[in-house]
Motif scaffolding. Structure first.
Motif, PDB file in Angstrom:
ATOM      1  N   SER A  54      -0.446   1.795 -19.069  1.00 45.16           N
ATOM      2  CA  SER A  54       0.648   0.730 -18.484  1.00 45.16           C
ATOM      3  C   SER A  54       1.601   1.532 -17.812  1.00 45.16           C
ATOM      4  O   SER A  54       2.028   2.812 -17.986  1.00 45.16           O
ATOM      5  CB  SER A  54       1.349   0.031 -20.046  1.00 45.16           C
ATOM      6  OG  SER A  54       1.264   0.896 -20.791  1.00 45.16           O
ATOM      7  N   LYS A  55       2.088   0.898 -16.741  1.00 46.07           N
ATOM      8  CA  LYS A  55       2.603   1.613 -15.762  1.00 46.07           C
ATOM      9  C   LYS A  55       4.034   2.283 -16.283  1.00 46.07           C
ATOM     10  O   LYS A  55       4.704   1.585 -16.947  1.00 46.07           O
ATOM     11  CB  LYS A  55       2.724   0.712 -14.252  1.00 46.07           C
ATOM     12  CG  LYS A  55       3.845   0.817 -13.423  1.00 46.07           C
ATOM     13  CD  LYS A  55       2.875   1.960 -12.544  1.00 46.07           C
ATOM     14  CE  LYS A  55       4.003   2.003 -11.352  1.00 46.07           C
ATOM     15  NZ  LYS A  55       4.048   3.573 -10.831  1.00 46.07           N
ATOM     16  N   GLU A  56       4.360   3.291 -15.805  1.00 46.29           N
ATOM     17  CA  GLU A  56       5.539   4.028 -15.869  1.00 46.29           C
ATOM     18  C   GLU A  56       6.605   3.502 -15.060  1.00 46.29           C
ATOM     19  O   GLU A  56       6.318   3.205 -14.015  1.00 46.29           O
ATOM     20  CB  GLU A  56       5.410   5.491 -15.954  1.00 46.29           C
ATOM     21  CG  GLU A  56       4.758   6.222 -14.796  1.00 46.29           C
ATOM     22  CD  GLU A  56       3.356   5.867 -14.641  1.00 46.29           C
ATOM     23  OE1 GLU A  56       2.859   5.130 -13.547  1.00 46.29           O
ATOM     24  OE2 GLU A  56       2.633   6.671 -15.542  1.00 46.29           O
ATOM     25  N   LEU A 103       0.773  -1.232  -0.028  1.00 46.11           N
ATOM     26  CA  LEU A 103       0.032   0.014  -0.033  1.00 46.11           C
ATOM     27  C   LEU A 103       0.861   1.306   0.063  1.00 46.11           C
ATOM     28  O   LEU A 103       1.978   1.464   0.561  1.00 46.11           O
ATOM     29  CB  LEU A 103      -0.749  -0.080   1.228  1.00 46.11           C
ATOM     30  CG  LEU A 103      -1.887  -0.916   1.221  1.00 46.11           C
ATOM     31  CD1 LEU A 103      -2.862  -0.723   2.529  1.00 46.11           C
ATOM     32  CD2 LEU A 103      -2.786  -0.669   0.069  1.00 46.11           C
ATOM     33  N   GLU A 104       0.403   2.361  -0.705  1.00 40.33           N
ATOM     34  CA  GLU A 104       0.931   3.570  -0.763  1.00 40.33           C
ATOM     35  C   GLU A 104      -0.397   4.454  -0.211  1.00 40.33           C
ATOM     36  O   GLU A 104      -1.489   4.566  -0.728  1.00 40.33           O
ATOM     37  CB  GLU A 104       1.608   4.105  -1.921  1.00 40.33           C
ATOM     38  CG  GLU A 104       2.396   3.211  -2.574  1.00 40.33           C
ATOM     39  CD  GLU A 104       2.561   3.218  -4.042  1.00 40.33           C
ATOM     40  OE1 GLU A 104       3.175   4.434  -4.534  1.00 40.33           O
ATOM     41  OE2 GLU A 104       2.031   2.607  -4.714  1.00 40.33           O
ATOM     42  N   VAL A 105      -0.183   5.169   0.966  1.00 41.36           N
ATOM     43  CA  VAL A 105      -1.000   6.059   1.405  1.00 41.36           C
ATOM     44  C   VAL A 105      -0.697   7.442   1.394  1.00 41.36           C
ATOM     45  O   VAL A 105       0.670   7.661   2.013  1.00 41.36           O
ATOM     46  CB  VAL A 105      -1.369   5.672   2.870  1.00 41.36           C
ATOM     47  CG1 VAL A 105      -2.104   6.569   3.513  1.00 41.36           C
ATOM     48  CG2 VAL A 105      -1.915   4.357   2.887  1.00 41.36           C
ATOM     49  N   LEU A 148      -5.571   6.521  -0.670  1.00 36.72           N
ATOM     50  CA  LEU A 148      -5.053   4.879  -0.732  1.00 36.72           C
ATOM     51  C   LEU A 148      -4.660   4.484  -2.075  1.00 36.72           C
ATOM     52  O   LEU A 148      -5.497   4.651  -2.971  1.00 36.72           O
ATOM     53  CB  LEU A 148      -6.225   4.145  -0.101  1.00 36.72           C
ATOM     54  CG  LEU A 148      -5.909   3.108   0.856  1.00 36.72           C
ATOM     55  CD1 LEU A 148      -5.303   3.821   2.122  1.00 36.72           C
ATOM     56  CD2 LEU A 148      -7.199   2.297   0.962  1.00 36.72           C
ATOM     57  N   GLU A 149      -3.710   3.827  -2.309  1.00 40.44           N
ATOM     58  CA  GLU A 149      -3.278   3.256  -3.375  1.00 40.44           C
ATOM     59  C   GLU A 149      -2.809   1.746  -3.236  1.00 40.44           C
ATOM     60  O   GLU A 149      -1.800   1.520  -2.282  1.00 40.44           O
ATOM     61  CB  GLU A 149      -2.332   4.018  -4.384  1.00 40.44           C
ATOM     62  CG  GLU A 149      -2.538   5.227  -5.128  1.00 40.44           C
ATOM     63  CD  GLU A 149      -1.647   5.979  -5.492  1.00 40.44           C
ATOM     64  OE1 GLU A 149      -1.530   7.263  -5.347  1.00 40.44           O
ATOM     65  OE2 GLU A 149      -0.243   5.506  -5.873  1.00 40.44           O
ATOM     66  N   ALA A 150      -3.354   0.978  -3.884  1.00 44.19           N
ATOM     67  CA  ALA A 150      -3.002  -0.643  -3.668  1.00 44.19           C
ATOM     68  C   ALA A 150      -2.408  -1.059  -4.765  1.00 44.19           C
ATOM     69  O   ALA A 150      -2.545  -0.722  -6.158  1.00 44.19           O
ATOM     70  CB  ALA A 150      -4.316  -1.273  -3.274  1.00 44.19           C
ATOM     71  N   ILE A 168      -0.100  -4.526 -10.124  1.00 44.53           N
ATOM     72  CA  ILE A 168      -1.129  -3.770 -10.885  1.00 44.53           C
ATOM     73  C   ILE A 168      -1.357  -2.884  -9.648  1.00 44.53           C
ATOM     74  O   ILE A 168      -1.571  -3.116  -8.609  1.00 44.53           O
ATOM     75  CB  ILE A 168      -2.528  -4.419 -11.065  1.00 44.53           C
ATOM     76  CG1 ILE A 168      -2.428  -5.874 -11.950  1.00 44.53           C
ATOM     77  CG2 ILE A 168      -3.403  -3.717 -11.519  1.00 44.53           C
ATOM     78  CD1 ILE A 168      -1.818  -5.469 -13.371  1.00 44.53           C
ATOM     79  N   GLU A 169      -1.264  -1.495 -10.173  1.00 43.61           N
ATOM     80  CA  GLU A 169      -1.426  -0.397  -9.292  1.00 43.61           C
ATOM     81  C   GLU A 169      -2.840   0.199  -9.296  1.00 43.61           C
ATOM     82  O   GLU A 169      -3.405   0.528 -10.759  1.00 43.61           O
ATOM     83  CB  GLU A 169      -0.432   0.656  -9.590  1.00 43.61           C
ATOM     84  CG  GLU A 169      -0.469   1.792  -8.682  1.00 43.61           C
ATOM     85  CD  GLU A 169       0.880   2.589  -8.356  1.00 43.61           C
ATOM     86  OE1 GLU A 169       1.545   2.607  -9.533  1.00 43.61           O
ATOM     87  OE2 GLU A 169       1.097   3.487  -7.633  1.00 43.61           O
ATOM     88  N   LEU A 170      -3.462   0.053  -8.201  1.00 44.50           N
ATOM     89  CA  LEU A 170      -4.987   0.629  -8.410  1.00 44.50           C
ATOM     90  C   LEU A 170      -4.840   2.017  -7.748  1.00 44.50           C
ATOM     91  O   LEU A 170      -4.717   2.277  -6.672  1.00 44.50           O
ATOM     92  CB  LEU A 170      -5.988  -0.292  -7.443  1.00 44.50           C
ATOM     93  CG  LEU A 170      -6.055  -1.670  -7.924  1.00 44.50           C
ATOM     94  CD1 LEU A 170      -6.676  -2.420  -6.988  1.00 44.50           C
ATOM     95  CD2 LEU A 170      -6.598  -1.780  -9.268  1.00 44.50           C
TER      96      LEU A 170
END
Ligand code: ADP
Ligand code: MG
Ligand code: ZN
Length: 453
Positions: free
Chosen positions: A272-274, A12-14, A202-204, A221-223
């Motif tokens: 697509s994720k950088e 998680l990134e908060v 929140l990013e999961a 996968i980044e949400l």
């Protein structure tokens, strides 16, 4: 052949907006919510050429406070870097953030499950402007048109980012962690952490692997940009299923960023994720390094002013008041409620009302602690005990019965063992089914035991 089982891997990134008076790198007020758009701006936060940022010390102190509360180490060397990318909400063309030298590193937090989640870093950065998209009807031809609006009041508001290691194995732990962080921010008074206002985001990151595997999957996968906790949880649950299905049908999953479509109840590809190198991070030339000799003062201050943390309070409530763990959790939920509870305990002591009764009352009756006073609760609890036996004759009868039934305790008492008196008092309480007025039992027992040989 038995089917392979999969387990999710979640990190998680908060983000939390700090409740400082001014923004991160200028003196504009950071209290922007609900204010008229573009009224809290200046050349620095509008990214005008030549404007120079300066560091908000209050923000750094709050970031350190969070770090220390999470058991992190404050880095010997930390500095800001530019994260370069183009987007209309980013007038400078870069966000001032931290990358290689974050302020705090290597912490951990204990979850209710008893498992620890490792905190990779707690770093300081700035918020972006706020974009609003609307469909507008034009007067002339009454055609609808898509319009986008930018409000720069939010740009430059101090943001702290807390990044965990990929230690979560289920959404329950994610929920518990997010709740604990929110509670922590409020205890520390560093952020109001209201998710609906975007003060906490929140990013999961989610991937799955065959159960029992040790190594991390080669993708995640980044949400992102999901503005409610409920939707984040739904998105994680959906992703776990989607990814397992994909793996089972031998589709290759790759790094990407996905959002949540709540109408269709599914995640969808955003981009697509950088990779980090796409951002061309480099040290911010307009800001000085954060030097340890100056941080030291802040660290000492933070340590000195660190409140009792919610989880410590919770376990202290259990150990010193003997209340249930579940009640302790509720009572330590906010600092105010916890204070209220302890005030009631103090007052209850004088009236012989025990902590368990008080905890029970507060947890079940949920009094509004803003208007209620601890004294009122104690009074109510006393009234509730009106079934109380205060009549001396009745109490004497009970006391005599207990004396007859407890010859050993009586002997001990006569030999001078004070503790035996407690046993007798306890027995009277028990016999009266808790109804005897505890303050009157002792003198009555003493009286009887004195006159009788
Ligand atoms: P970025 O800014 O690119 O998202 P960060 O380092 O800030 O990178 O965050 C990466 C997050 O992804 C961390 O929370 C980390 O625990 C998590 N993560 C890393 N690998 C995986 C994985 N295989 N599956 C799930 N989460 C992962
Ligand atoms: Mg990320
Ligand atoms: Zn400004």
């Amino acid at each position: 052949m038995s089917k392979l089982k999969y387990e999710p891997v979640i990190g998680l990134e908060v983000h939390a907006e700090l409740n400082t008076k001014s923004k991160m790198f200028c003196r504009c007020s950071s209290d922007y919510f609900g204010k008229k758009p573009n009224t809290h701006t200046c050349p620095v936060c509008l990214g005008l050429p030549g404007a120079l940022p300066f560091i908000n010390k209050q923000a750094i102190e709050k970031c350190i406070k969070i770090g220390l509360a999470l058991g992190c180490k404050v880095s010997e060397k930390s500095l800001f870097e530019r994260k370069n990318y183009f987007y209309p909400d980013l007038p400078k063309g870069y966000q001032i953030s931290q990358y290689r030298w974050p302020l705090c590193i290597n912490g951990q937090i204990m979850l209710d499950s008893g498992e620890a989640v490792r905190i990779n870093r707690v770093h300081q950065e700035e918020d972006t402007a706020k974009l609003t998209h609307q469909l507008r009807t034009q007067n002339l031809k009454s055609k609808t048109q898509k319009c986008s609006f930018i409000d720069f009041n939010r740009s430059g508001v101090p943001l702290v980012e807390i990044v965990t290691e990929p230690d979560f194995k289920d959404v329950e732990s994610v929920r518990d962690y997010a709740k604990k962080l929110q509670q922590l921010f409020r205890y520390l008074d560093v952020s109001s952490a209201d998710m609906e206002r975007g003060e906490m985001r929140l990013e999961a990151n989610v991937s799955v692997r065959p159960e029992g595997t040790k190594s991390l999957p080669g993708y995640r996968i980044e949400l992102k940009n999901i503005n409610s906790f409920k939707f984040t949880v739904a998105a994680i649950e959906y992703e776990i299923k989607r990814q397992i299905t994909a793996i089972e049908s031998r589709k290759k999953l790759s790094q990407e960023t996905r959002g949540w479509d709540d109408d269709k109840k599914c995640t969808y590809l955003q981009r697509s994720k950088e990779e980090a190198h796409d951002y061309r991070y480099f040290p911010e030339p307009d800001l000085p390094e954060l030097k340890m000799d100056r941080l030291k003062v802040m660290i000492d201050n933070s340590r000195k002013n660190m409140p009792e943390l919610p989880w410590s309070k919770q376990s202290r409530f259990v150990s010193s008041y003997g209340i249930k763990k579940t009640d302790a959790k509720i009572l330590a939920e906010t600092k105010d409620l916890a204070e209220f509870f302890e005030e009631a305990i103090k007052q209850g002591k004088e009236s012989g009302i025990n902590a368990g009764e008080i905890a029970n009352y507060i947890v079940n009756k949920k009094p509004d602690i803003d208007s209620a006073q601890a004294t009122q609760i104690i009074r109510k609890l006393k009234e509730k005990n009106v079934g109380v036996i205060e009549d001396e004759k009745e109490l004497e009868k009970l006391a005599k019965q207990v004396i007859k039934d407890n010859t050993k305790a009586v002997l001990d008492y006569k030999k001078g063992k004070e503790a035996a008196m407690q046993v007798l008092i306890g027995s009277v309480m028990k016999l009266s089914l808790g109804k005897a007025d505890i303050s009157k039992i002792k003198p009555i027992l003493e009286k009887i035991l004195k006159v009788k040989p």
